[in-house]
Design a protein around this motif. Structure first.
Motif, mmCIF file in Angstrom:
data_model
loop_
_atom_site.group_PDB
_atom_site.id
_atom_site.type_symbol
_atom_site.label_atom_id
_atom_site.label_comp_id
_atom_site.label_asym_id
_atom_site.label_seq_id
_atom_site.Cartn_x
_atom_site.Cartn_y
_atom_site.Cartn_z
ATOM 1 N N GLN A 34 76.581 33.400 34.699
ATOM 2 C CA GLN A 34 76.900 33.750 33.306
ATOM 3 C C GLN A 34 75.514 33.884 32.357
ATOM 4 O O GLN A 34 74.505 33.670 32.983
ATOM 5 C CB GLN A 34 77.647 32.521 32.723
ATOM 6 N N GLN A 35 75.663 34.066 31.207
ATOM 7 C CA GLN A 35 74.411 34.181 30.349
ATOM 8 C C GLN A 35 73.843 33.055 30.222
ATOM 9 O O GLN A 35 72.531 33.121 29.968
ATOM 10 C CB GLN A 35 74.953 34.673 28.870
ATOM 11 N N ASN A 36 74.194 31.933 30.315
ATOM 12 C CA ASN A 36 73.464 30.479 30.361
ATOM 13 C C ASN A 36 73.106 30.161 31.705
ATOM 14 O O ASN A 36 72.716 28.922 32.028
ATOM 15 C CB ASN A 36 74.055 29.462 29.772
ATOM 16 N N PHE A 37 73.128 31.097 32.945
ATOM 17 C CA PHE A 37 72.756 30.973 33.991
ATOM 18 C C PHE A 37 73.468 29.947 34.900
ATOM 19 O O PHE A 37 73.028 29.339 35.773
ATOM 20 C CB PHE A 37 71.299 30.501 34.165
ATOM 21 N N VAL A 38 74.570 29.531 34.186
ATOM 22 C CA VAL A 38 75.816 28.869 35.075
ATOM 23 C C VAL A 38 76.440 29.736 36.192
ATOM 24 O O VAL A 38 76.755 30.874 35.744
ATOM 25 C CB VAL A 38 76.714 28.348 34.122
ATOM 26 N N PRO A 39 76.467 29.437 37.348
ATOM 27 C CA PRO A 39 77.050 30.255 38.321
ATOM 28 C C PRO A 39 78.701 30.346 38.059
ATOM 29 O O PRO A 39 79.248 29.619 37.649
ATOM 30 C CB PRO A 39 76.983 29.530 39.684
ATOM 31 N N VAL A 40 79.238 31.871 38.408
ATOM 32 C CA VAL A 40 80.503 32.156 38.067
ATOM 33 C C VAL A 40 81.184 31.636 39.435
ATOM 34 O O VAL A 40 80.640 32.093 40.361
ATOM 35 C CB VAL A 40 80.746 33.525 37.965
ATOM 36 N N GLU A 41 82.157 30.834 39.343
ATOM 37 C CA GLU A 41 83.051 30.227 40.352
ATOM 38 C C GLU A 41 83.928 31.324 40.840
ATOM 39 O O GLU A 41 84.884 31.620 40.201
ATOM 40 C CB GLU A 41 83.457 28.986 40.127
ATOM 41 N N ALA A 42 83.988 31.445 42.160
ATOM 42 C CA ALA A 42 85.331 32.567 42.768
ATOM 43 C C ALA A 42 86.422 31.693 42.865
ATOM 44 O O ALA A 42 86.732 31.107 44.049
ATOM 45 C CB ALA A 42 84.815 33.173 43.914
ATOM 46 N N ASP A 43 87.206 31.292 41.789
ATOM 47 C CA ASP A 43 88.420 30.413 41.825
ATOM 48 C C ASP A 43 89.544 31.216 41.502
ATOM 49 O O ASP A 43 89.510 32.495 41.120
ATOM 50 C CB ASP A 43 88.008 29.138 41.187
ATOM 51 N N GLY A 44 90.718 30.476 41.071
ATOM 52 C CA GLY A 44 91.798 31.396 40.506
ATOM 53 C C GLY A 44 91.668 31.741 39.248
ATOM 54 O O GLY A 44 92.022 32.871 38.820
ATOM 55 N N VAL A 45 90.827 31.232 38.420
ATOM 56 C CA VAL A 45 90.557 31.599 37.053
ATOM 57 C C VAL A 45 89.796 32.986 36.960
ATOM 58 O O VAL A 45 90.091 33.849 36.473
ATOM 59 C CB VAL A 45 89.565 30.516 36.061
ATOM 60 N N TRP A 46 88.726 33.139 38.128
ATOM 61 C CA TRP A 46 87.944 34.427 37.860
ATOM 62 C C TRP A 46 88.938 35.178 38.794
ATOM 63 O O TRP A 46 88.882 36.413 38.188
ATOM 64 C CB TRP A 46 86.584 34.019 38.750
ATOM 65 N N ALA A 47 89.806 34.966 39.598
ATOM 66 C CA ALA A 47 90.681 35.885 40.251
ATOM 67 C C ALA A 47 91.771 36.339 39.039
ATOM 68 O O ALA A 47 91.900 37.710 39.062
ATOM 69 C CB ALA A 47 91.595 35.399 41.163
ATOM 70 N N GLY A 48 92.098 35.583 38.225
ATOM 71 C CA GLY A 48 93.099 36.190 37.159
ATOM 72 C C GLY A 48 92.366 36.978 36.169
ATOM 73 O O GLY A 48 92.956 37.850 35.573
ATOM 74 N N ILE A 49 91.134 36.783 35.596
ATOM 75 C CA ILE A 49 90.296 37.398 34.966
ATOM 76 C C ILE A 49 90.265 39.019 35.517
ATOM 77 O O ILE A 49 90.330 39.889 34.719
ATOM 78 C CB ILE A 49 89.037 36.902 34.478
ATOM 79 N N CYS A 50 89.813 38.806 36.676
ATOM 80 C CA CYS A 50 89.608 40.317 37.408
ATOM 81 C C CYS A 50 90.843 40.985 37.491
ATOM 82 O O CYS A 50 90.883 42.290 37.352
ATOM 83 C CB CYS A 50 89.027 39.983 38.776
ATOM 84 N N ALA A 51 92.027 40.277 37.835
ATOM 85 C CA ALA A 51 93.286 41.065 37.788
ATOM 86 C C ALA A 51 93.598 41.372 36.335
ATOM 87 O O ALA A 51 94.389 42.922 36.247
ATOM 88 C CB ALA A 51 94.502 40.075 38.332
ATOM 89 N N GLY A 52 93.608 40.794 35.352
ATOM 90 C CA GLY A 52 93.590 41.274 34.013
ATOM 91 C C GLY A 52 93.098 42.607 33.592
ATOM 92 O O GLY A 52 93.515 43.310 33.083
ATOM 93 N N MET A 53 91.645 42.563 34.020
ATOM 94 C CA MET A 53 90.952 43.727 33.545
ATOM 95 C C MET A 53 91.321 44.920 34.512
ATOM 96 O O MET A 53 91.260 45.987 34.086
ATOM 97 C CB MET A 53 89.538 43.328 33.965
ATOM 98 N N MET A 54 91.733 44.830 35.751
ATOM 99 C CA MET A 54 92.254 45.709 36.561
ATOM 100 C C MET A 54 93.445 46.444 35.720
ATOM 101 O O MET A 54 93.637 47.600 35.667
ATOM 102 C CB MET A 54 92.485 45.491 37.940
#
Length: 275
Positions: free
Chosen positions: A57-77
């Motif tokens: 992320q912008q604060n250099f915190v790693p993005v975790e590949a979990d259910g939250v990230w999967a849901g965001i990618c699905a919504g953007m698709m």
């Protein structure tokens, strides 16, 4: 220096410029399915990249590949789908005037199936990072989760098309009026993706997504049927029509003596040289 020859137009009809031919219905459908497949591969790549820990992320915190990230990618698709449908290089912006209803309905359903099949590989990428029993963890093995995700994608794509189609057809004023609802749809799809992928599949969520899919397809059918009403087609002139007009134009000039062979005296005639 211009290459245009100086002087009157040469005798004969002017050069004819035909309208750009509209691609076939089959070509539009195949292009839509291919571009949808490319789009879901892109979001799958984002999940794969997040699973390696290299996406931050912008604060250099790693993005975790979990259910939250999967849901965001699905919504953007789901939100990305209508931008695949639109072709601004064409005069009709990709919203063909004939056969638009079956193209939109079949395109949404087939694209939803393709996207759902690809997202069935996401649990293999996410692994143990997804919560136990959630859709993100059980999508590759639970038929209920598969049906829920299919309804989510079909509903999201259909409503995204319902929002963007009037904005493209109606012009700038309609697009400006629908800007706030479109931004609301962006937030809604992101929230819905989180609720679907980061929670276990439930009967209530499935009913809501199925209702969204059916109502979205119904609204899309109405908008596609009104396509030629919202944007009235302009009459197109054929080569024969332009040839007749040119013949009438030349005959009128001959009748009035306005020809290159017999110019009228005065301004159309030869002028004396300047001193």
């Amino acid at each position: 220096m211009s290459d245009t020859p100086v002087g009157p137009h040469p005798p004969g009809p002017p050069p004819q410029y035909e309208e750009e031919p509209v691609p076939t219905w089959t070509r539009d459908l195949l292009r839509l399915l291919v571009m949808t497949f490319v789009g879901i591969l892109f979001f799958t790549l984002l999940i794969l990249l997040a699973s390696t820990g290299r996406m931050r992320q912008q604060n250099f915190v790693p993005v975790e590949a979990d259910g939250v990230w999967a849901g965001i990618c699905a919504g953007m698709m789901a939100l990305f789908y209508p931008f695949v449908f639109i072709e601004h290089k064409r005069r009709d912006d990709g919203l063909r005037r004939n056969g638009l209803i079956p193209l939109t309905l079949l395109g949404v359903v087939c694209s939803g199936i393709i996207v759902t099949l690809v997202t069935m590989t996401w649990p293999l990428i996410i692994g143990d990072r997804a919560g136990a029993g959630t859709v993100a963890a059980e999508l590759s093995s639970d038929p209920g989760a598969v049906f829920l995700v299919l309804c989510f994608f079909v509903g999201g794509m259909a409503w995204s098309m319902c929002m963007l189609m009037p904005m493209v057809i109606g012009g700038f004023k309609v697009a400006l009026c629908l800007l706030v609802p479109f931004l609301g749809l962006v937030l809604l799809l992101g929230f819905a993706g989180l609720q679907v992928f980061d929670n276990p599949p439930s009967f209530g969520t499935t009913v809501l997504c199925a209702a969204a899919a059916v109502s979205g397809l119904a609204g899309l059918t109405v908008l596609a049927a009104l396509r030629n009403v919202i944007d009235m087609p302009k009459p197109q002139r054929t080569v024969a029509d332009r040839e007749v007009d040119y013949q009438r134009f030349t005959e009128d000039r001959r009748r009035r003596g306005l020809t290159n062979e017999n110019p009228l005296p005065g301004i159309d005639g030869p002028q004396p040289p300047r001193r």
